[in-house]
Design an enzyme around this catalytic site. Sequence first.
Site, PDB file in Angstrom:
ATOM      1  N   HIS A   1       6.135  -0.296 -17.621  1.00  0.00           N
ATOM      2  CA  HIS A   1       5.553  -0.213 -16.276  1.00  0.00           C
ATOM      3  C   HIS A   1       4.034  -0.181 -16.345  1.00  0.00           C
ATOM      4  O   HIS A   1       3.356  -0.919 -15.605  1.00  0.00           O
ATOM      5  CB  HIS A   1       6.075   1.045 -15.579  1.00  0.00           C
ATOM      6  CG  HIS A   1       5.415   1.323 -14.264  1.00  0.00           C
ATOM      7  ND1 HIS A   1       5.882   0.819 -13.076  1.00  0.00           N
ATOM      8  CD2 HIS A   1       4.305   2.057 -13.957  1.00  0.00           C
ATOM      9  CE1 HIS A   1       5.097   1.224 -12.086  1.00  0.00           C
ATOM     10  NE2 HIS A   1       4.136   1.977 -12.601  1.00  0.00           N
ATOM     11  N   GLU A   2       3.483   0.646 -17.218  1.00  0.00           N
ATOM     12  CA  GLU A   2       2.032   0.780 -17.294  1.00  0.00           C
ATOM     13  C   GLU A   2       1.374  -0.497 -17.817  1.00  0.00           C
ATOM     14  O   GLU A   2       0.343  -0.936 -17.300  1.00  0.00           O
ATOM     15  CB  GLU A   2       1.650   1.981 -18.167  1.00  0.00           C
ATOM     16  CG  GLU A   2       2.127   3.323 -17.639  1.00  0.00           C
ATOM     17  CD  GLU A   2       1.640   3.639 -16.240  1.00  0.00           C
ATOM     18  OE1 GLU A   2       0.600   3.081 -15.823  1.00  0.00           O
ATOM     19  OE2 GLU A   2       2.293   4.439 -15.553  1.00  0.00           O
TER      20      GLU A   2
ATOM     21  N   HIS B   1       1.035  -3.180 -15.148  1.00  0.00           N
ATOM     22  CA  HIS B   1      -0.135  -3.055 -14.272  1.00  0.00           C
ATOM     23  C   HIS B   1      -1.317  -3.829 -14.844  1.00  0.00           C
ATOM     24  O   HIS B   1      -2.031  -4.529 -14.114  1.00  0.00           O
ATOM     25  CB  HIS B   1      -0.530  -1.584 -14.114  1.00  0.00           C
ATOM     26  CG  HIS B   1       0.248  -0.836 -13.082  1.00  0.00           C
ATOM     27  ND1 HIS B   1       0.416  -1.282 -11.784  1.00  0.00           N
ATOM     28  CD2 HIS B   1       0.897   0.367 -13.143  1.00  0.00           C
ATOM     29  CE1 HIS B   1       1.119  -0.400 -11.096  1.00  0.00           C
ATOM     30  NE2 HIS B   1       1.442   0.597 -11.898  1.00  0.00           N
TER      31      HIS B   1
ATOM     32  N   GLU C   1       3.109  -1.252  -7.367  1.00  0.00           N
ATOM     33  CA  GLU C   1       3.992  -0.381  -8.142  1.00  0.00           C
ATOM     34  C   GLU C   1       5.376  -1.006  -8.309  1.00  0.00           C
ATOM     35  O   GLU C   1       5.971  -0.962  -9.397  1.00  0.00           O
ATOM     36  CB  GLU C   1       4.113   0.986  -7.473  1.00  0.00           C
ATOM     37  CG  GLU C   1       2.840   1.807  -7.473  1.00  0.00           C
ATOM     38  CD  GLU C   1       2.374   2.170  -8.871  1.00  0.00           C
ATOM     39  OE1 GLU C   1       3.228   2.343  -9.760  1.00  0.00           O
ATOM     40  OE2 GLU C   1       1.148   2.279  -9.073  1.00  0.00           O
TER      41      GLU C   1
END
Length: 272
Positions: free
Chosen positions: A136-137, A140, A198
């Site tokens: 997820h990070e 980004h 997100e």
Amino acid sequence: MNYKKTLSLLTVLAFAVACSTNPFTGKKTLALVPNSQILPMAFQQYDQFLNENKVVTGTADAQMIQKVGQKIAAASERYLTANGYAGYLKNYRWEYNLVQDDAVNAWCMPGGKIVFYTGILPVTQNEAGVAAVMGHEVAHALANHGQQRMSAGQLQQLGAVAGNLALANNPENQQLFNQYYGVGSQVGVMLPFSRSNETEADKIGLTLMAIAGYEPAVAADLWQRMQQQGGGAPPEILSTHPSNDTRINNIQSWAAGAKVEARKFGVTTFKK
């Protein structure tokens, strides 16, 4: 040419020329601030953060963060190269650090600078849980969400200037505009924009962790544990993030597709 016409022309020009392509969705995204400006600032801020905080090294947990980060980065490279984006990561400087802090958090700065706080490890529980957060990070950073947020913020400011110029001869209406524009643009534009970033990172992250050989369904289990952490989260409409329920439902519906994508890269087993 008056101020309003000039401002309108600049706005149109900004939208016309300041865009980049998201390599995962193929969509055009805001890029008013170039990465050539963002990345050096991010690298400097990251180094400053590490100097001011306690970095954990040499432990099994610190080594796990390094290992998972490297696998997710390799998965990113494989995906991007296979989809026509060879060289996309040439200016990235991957770094993965575990920092002593009780906060249940992790983050990735533009250019691949990642921090995990020790406080999130009881929630991730294992390597696959770390991969869910790492994916997820990293997503980004890959999707340039930091660049998009900065660009959206600039447009929000541009809208405020335009409104004030348009109402310069009507102080009463100008005051009303300023009163409502901040709240309206935040709730109606900026917060939904953040939530969409997100959600996009959740989906991209599943693909990356699957290509790296981790079971993507683990991410739903992670968010269920996050939900059990408690704390008074604001209503989704007033939050920068989707609700835990929304994220869990999305991940459960996307997990199978992430494994299908991973199998294109010869990945057939997924670590839980």
